[in-house]
Design a protein around this motif. Sequence first.
Motif, mmCIF file in Angstrom:
data_model
loop_
_atom_site.group_PDB
_atom_site.id
_atom_site.type_symbol
_atom_site.label_atom_id
_atom_site.label_comp_id
_atom_site.label_asym_id
_atom_site.label_seq_id
_atom_site.Cartn_x
_atom_site.Cartn_y
_atom_site.Cartn_z
ATOM 1 N N VAL A 325 94.923 15.097 47.002
ATOM 2 C CA VAL A 325 95.478 13.912 46.344
ATOM 3 C C VAL A 325 96.987 14.052 46.199
ATOM 4 N N ALA A 326 97.711 13.073 46.731
ATOM 5 C CA ALA A 326 99.160 13.005 46.548
ATOM 6 C C ALA A 326 99.454 12.174 45.303
ATOM 7 N N SER A 327 100.366 12.678 44.460
ATOM 8 C CA SER A 327 100.704 11.984 43.218
ATOM 9 C C SER A 327 102.207 11.768 43.140
ATOM 10 N N CYS A 328 102.587 10.672 42.523
ATOM 11 C CA CYS A 328 103.989 10.365 42.266
ATOM 12 C C CYS A 328 104.134 9.999 40.796
ATOM 13 N N PHE A 329 105.027 10.702 40.091
ATOM 14 C CA PHE A 329 105.256 10.477 38.666
ATOM 15 C C PHE A 329 106.687 9.978 38.453
ATOM 16 N N ASP A 330 106.848 9.103 37.513
ATOM 17 C CA ASP A 330 108.186 8.711 37.062
ATOM 18 C C ASP A 330 108.701 9.836 36.168
ATOM 19 N N PHE A 331 109.733 10.528 36.629
ATOM 20 C CA PHE A 331 110.190 11.700 35.883
ATOM 21 C C PHE A 331 110.792 11.318 34.535
ATOM 22 N N ALA A 332 111.355 10.137 34.433
ATOM 23 C CA ALA A 332 111.968 9.726 33.166
ATOM 24 C C ALA A 332 110.921 9.520 32.074
ATOM 25 N N THR A 333 109.728 9.019 32.454
ATOM 26 C CA THR A 333 108.729 8.656 31.447
ATOM 27 C C THR A 333 107.439 9.472 31.536
ATOM 28 N N ARG A 341 94.440 9.761 47.906
ATOM 29 C CA ARG A 341 93.865 10.870 48.683
ATOM 30 C C ARG A 341 94.373 10.804 50.115
ATOM 31 N N LEU A 342 94.860 11.953 50.602
ATOM 32 C CA LEU A 342 95.383 12.033 51.963
ATOM 33 C C LEU A 342 94.647 13.040 52.832
ATOM 34 N N GLY A 343 93.873 13.920 52.241
ATOM 35 C CA GLY A 343 93.206 14.950 53.049
ATOM 36 C C GLY A 343 92.718 16.079 52.179
ATOM 37 N N GLY A 344 92.672 17.267 52.763
ATOM 38 C CA GLY A 344 92.175 18.431 52.043
ATOM 39 C C GLY A 344 93.301 19.210 51.397
#
Length: 615
Positions: A325-333, A341-344
């Motif tokens: 699983v690839a995740s993207c977080f807003d670093f400010a909040t 999900r992209l693979g293993g």
Amino acid sequence: MRVTSSRHLLAVPLLLLPISARAEDWPQWRGPNRDNVSTETDLAKQWPEDGPPLRWRVQGLGLGISTVSIADGRVFTLSQYQTNEYVRALDEQSGESLWSTLLGEAPPQGLMMRWLTQRPPTIDGERLYATSLFGDLLCLQAADGKELWRRNYAAEFAGQLGLFGYSDCPIVCDDKLLCTPGGAEASILALDKVNGEVIWKCPVANGGKAAYANGVVAKIAGQAQFVTFVEKALVGVAVEDGKLLWRVDGVADVGFHPHTPLIHGNTIACINAFGQGGIRRLELERKDSAWSVKEAYAIKSSHLAQYQDDTVLREDRLYEFHRGVASCFDFATGQVLWQQRLGGTAAMTWADGRFYLYNPGQAIDLVEPQKEGPVVMASCSLPEAGDRNGASTPVIAGGCLYVRMDDELFCYDVRQEAMGRSPAAARLIELLPLHIGATQQAGRPRVGVNRAPDAVFVPTPQDMIEQMLKLARVEKRDVVYDLGSGDGRIVIAAAKTYGVKAVGVEIDPELIKLSQQRVQESNLADLVTIRHEDMFQVDLSQADVVAVFLFPRLLERLKPQFAKMKPGSRIVSHQFLMPDVEPDQVITLESTESGDRHTLYLWTTPLKTAPPKPE
């Protein structure tokens, strides 16, 4: 300096650039700035159907998961042959071997150890620095591998290695080499990068052992500092004199989380995936000479890698990949912007606005992180792919992508200009195995319980424990000892299966607590005793069976104690042969638990000298 983005006001990070290297090099762990970001541009945005051109492929590199460092036309990595670990150098253009130098001893690699201890060398001009699992720090000539000097964290600085050995990647800043031996005497250490002499020591009270997350050098509020972890705290140490500027406790539930702190202006992204871990945004403030640390937020997430340190912070977005699983977080909040999900299991690095996602033994994906989520732009299947244990972080340098699969290394040309050319046949380089001999031990052996262990704890598979006890012909009247008993699994198995009295001898206080807890949970306190002792000072005259999983040099040191055992007593060893002693029996088995082949040795006292080897 401050700049505005469309959504947030962000402080531009002022990272020092301590490594002298070409702009296209990757001279240390996580790249030039230790942020897992390549400085390469003009890379291909699409690949041909069969992937980017493969320039060369090396086989026989040696076992290991260490990623590579690239500098001045050379590729450097660490590799293991039998029970020794080596620094290897290859030619960047051809993949041909340039040199190899013995680094130190290395135990059989367990799954977690492999993931946690990638330890690529640090390159600074004509010098190279590398650490062994047992804390040998070497300075070598980068051109030919000649050893310039060597220090040992445990013997010289009372360093304390973690459960799976050291994972220290020293960092160069000006004339200093910054290291993290752990322990109470020199938790953080600055050596003269040329001669290895001590410049300063920084003890961190109750900091514990060395950690598995490596540090970064940054200038925060005008102060150049080394921001790094020890086992129980995140600390900032003045680069100039080693003064402890600040510390934050409680940011790591366990001492083997791998994430390098990410610096953004006066803020730090502190990531820990264990227990109640997650992402913490810490803000540093300085008033005169006093520092304070405020926690802006702490979020929990199950999508953080426990053993892989590939996190990337770009502008106001923090990217992470774990269990497909690839995740993207807003670093400010701390807000989750997307997860997909992209693979293993995979490792990743960032270059020219995209991720290079390496799924070990399977494929490499070129991924563009867009506002709505990640988009796979291109993919490349790896030749002769198969199941792999752990993921080496891919590296982008000099227009090339480097991917390691255990004892193989692949070099792909990923420049845009290379995509339109007719691909040339890739060079296949087959390296010969190394046999350089055992590590030389300097000085007198250390004794006593108040010292670092002589070996890291590598658990023996349960089915091999059963075979060890069976080979030793354990009977109910016997007393079984385990030297270096770790979590107590052998003595617990002996007591549970055979009803014998069993004694575990261990030097690591945390492993003692763990094994005593397991003994209590198994209701075996009347049969099993765990002793906090130095195994080289233990009286074995009452032992009927002694179990060991120790290097030959350690078995050699135990011979005087083995000589005092009762005639007919048995010594059973996992994996390692006692030097110059003839075993009564040798068996090799495949473990259904680990999938590996294991060799067991049995001796009966009095020990019999092995016949001389024919010349």
